[in-house]
Structures are given as C-alpha cells and as structure tokens.
Design an enzyme around this catalytic site. Structure first.
Site, mmCIF file in Angstrom:
data_model
loop_
_atom_site.group_PDB
_atom_site.id
_atom_site.type_symbol
_atom_site.label_atom_id
_atom_site.label_comp_id
_atom_site.label_asym_id
_atom_site.label_seq_id
_atom_site.Cartn_x
_atom_site.Cartn_y
_atom_site.Cartn_z
ATOM 1 N N SER A 142 0.796 -1.202 0.151
ATOM 2 C CA SER A 142 0.018 0.093 -0.168
ATOM 3 C C SER A 142 0.948 1.213 0.068
ATOM 4 C CB SER A 142 -0.919 0.123 1.272
ATOM 5 O OG SER A 142 -1.408 1.282 1.377
ATOM 6 N N TYR A 155 -1.855 -0.214 10.463
ATOM 7 C CA TYR A 155 -1.857 -0.758 8.864
ATOM 8 C C TYR A 155 -0.643 -0.431 8.166
ATOM 9 C CZ TYR A 155 -3.643 -0.794 4.148
ATOM 10 O OH TYR A 155 -3.730 -1.040 2.846
#
Length: 268
Positions: A142, A155
């Site tokens: 990501s 995250y």
C-alpha cells in the site's frame, strides 16, 4: 481463451476486488488458478466464470487466513503442488481510525493477517520456486508503506513490512530465477474501505482508482520488470529519487562512533 500455459497461480483474498481481478487477468495470460478466500459461494461463482471464459483450470480453497490452521493448510498446498509458479499475496485488512480510537485486538489481528500469514505463505512457496529455478511472488502492499501518516499507523506498519520483505527478497533471490514485486496501491474502489471503517464513497473521487485500472497497471509494471509498482505515480523518476536517497544513507547507518552532533553537545 489463453493458449499458453504458465503454470498455476495461487491468489489469496480472491473472492472479490483486487484478488478477483488478478485471478481473471492471470487466467487470461495462461495460468491455471487456485483461488483462496473465506466466501465459498463467491469463489465458486468466480471460478465458474473464469473457467468458462478462459478454459483454464480453476480450483477453489475456502480458508480464513486470519486463522493459523487455515494459513498452514494453504502453506502446505504451496509446498506440495509443484505446478504453482506464482503466488499473489493479496489477502489483507485495513483500518482508518487513529491509534487512540483503535481496538488493540483488531490491530493484533491485522498484524496476523497482513504480516504473519503473508510471511508464512511466502516462505512456503520460496524453497520450491528456487529449487525449480522459476517463480513469482506478488505482494500487495500500500502507499501506506511509505506514507504511514495517511491511514492507521498499524496498517501502515504492516504494509511497510510487506515492502521491506519484498525488497530484501529481491536482493536475496538474485540469480535464482525467482522474481518478486511489491504493489503499492493508493485508494482503490473495493470493499476494503467498508471493512476499514471509511466507506469509499466518503473519499474524494479524485484520489480513488478503479480496481481494474489498478490491477492492470500493476501487471504492466510487472511486465516492465519493476520491483516496486505504484500505479498512481505519474513520474517513475520520483520513486527512483526516493530509492536513491535511501541507498545514499546506507553507508552511514552503522558506524563505530556516534555522529558529531551527538558528541559535541553544549548540554554537558
């Protein structure tokens, strides 16, 4: 229908979104498939469609990669099925809430899925790939890996791990015939956002990419030999500059003496 046969690709998180699109695109390139996800009904529907449209063999494996036993079961498939030539580590979960509003049990579970499960599956696939002199591992990371301030910090930390692991493996696997790629999507229109706590409809439309565009760009990056693909980055020179700056730090990251600014303090 694909006429060439490139072996079997095992795709995790394959029942919808990015994983389902990878499955479709890889089948059209000539791969048989093993699709792994929790939702059996969705897997069966996807498998039937892809098989009908491409003529490829598609196997489904119902597994929850948040559960250790299921992770080990999929790892055993990667160890024993010598037809597997590609692993797409797509399964993952996200979060958007800040640290003080996050549940620690949910954060720990996210680390288990995004980091521990991905690592176990990667390590299950690698020995066979190296022994056979070919293989591909695609790790879906990501932009949070390099912009941890954007979303939940845990995250971002999990995705930074995925990027670092991929970069390290790239160096270790040089000359083995095994390739790796890290894909760093920005905001992508999938069900990820509902599960993460911020519906995608709440995001500015100008930052959200269609999932099909993201996957097609990632595969184009793979075809171009990229180790790291950021589908939305307009100028690849920006990533090259980032990497060059990181590599410039390396000779001075471990030295026998502290830097002068820490030894010439006026505070003593």
């Amino acid at each position: 229908m694909a006429t060439q046969h490139l072996g079997t690709a095992l795709v995790t998180g394959a029942s919808s979104g990015i994983g389902a699109l990878y499955a479709d695109r890889l089948a059209r390139r000539g791969y048989d498939l093993i699709l792994v996800a929790r939702n059996r009904a969705r897997l069966d529907e996807l498998a039937a469609r892809i098989s009908d449209e491409t003529g490829r063999s598609v196997e489904v494996v119902t597994a929850d990669l948040a559960q250790g036993a299921d992770v080990r079961r999929v790892a055993d498939i990667l160890k024993t099925d010598h037809s597997i030539t590609t692993l797409v580590n797509n399964a993952g979960v996200g979060a958007t809430a800040p640290a003080l509003q996050s549940d620690i049990d949910a954060m720990e579970a996210m680390i288990g899925l995004n980091v521990a499960a991905l690592t176990r599956l990667t390590y299950a696939a690698l020995p066979g790939f190296v022994a056979r002199g070919q293989g591909l591992i695609v790790n879906i990371s990501s932009i949070g890996a390099i912009a941890p301030e954007v979303l939940n910090g845990v995250y971002g930390g999990t995705k930074a791990f995925v990027l670092a692991l991929t970069q390290s493996l790239h160096k270790e696997l040089a000359g083995t015939g095994v390739n790796v790629q890290a894909v760093l999507p920005g905001a992508t229109a999938t069900e990820f956002w509902n599960a993460a706590g911020t519906p995608v409809e709440h995001l500015p439309s100008e930052i959200v990419m269609k999932a099909a565009d993201m996957v097609d760009a990632a595969l184009a990056g793979l075809d171009q030999g990229e180790l790291v693909t950021i589908p939305s980055l307009p100028d690849v020179a920006d990533w090259a500059a980032y990497e060059n700056a990181r590599h410039a730090l390396m000779p001075n990251l471990s030295r026998s003496l502290p830097a002068a600014r820490y030894t010439n303090s006026n505070l003593a």
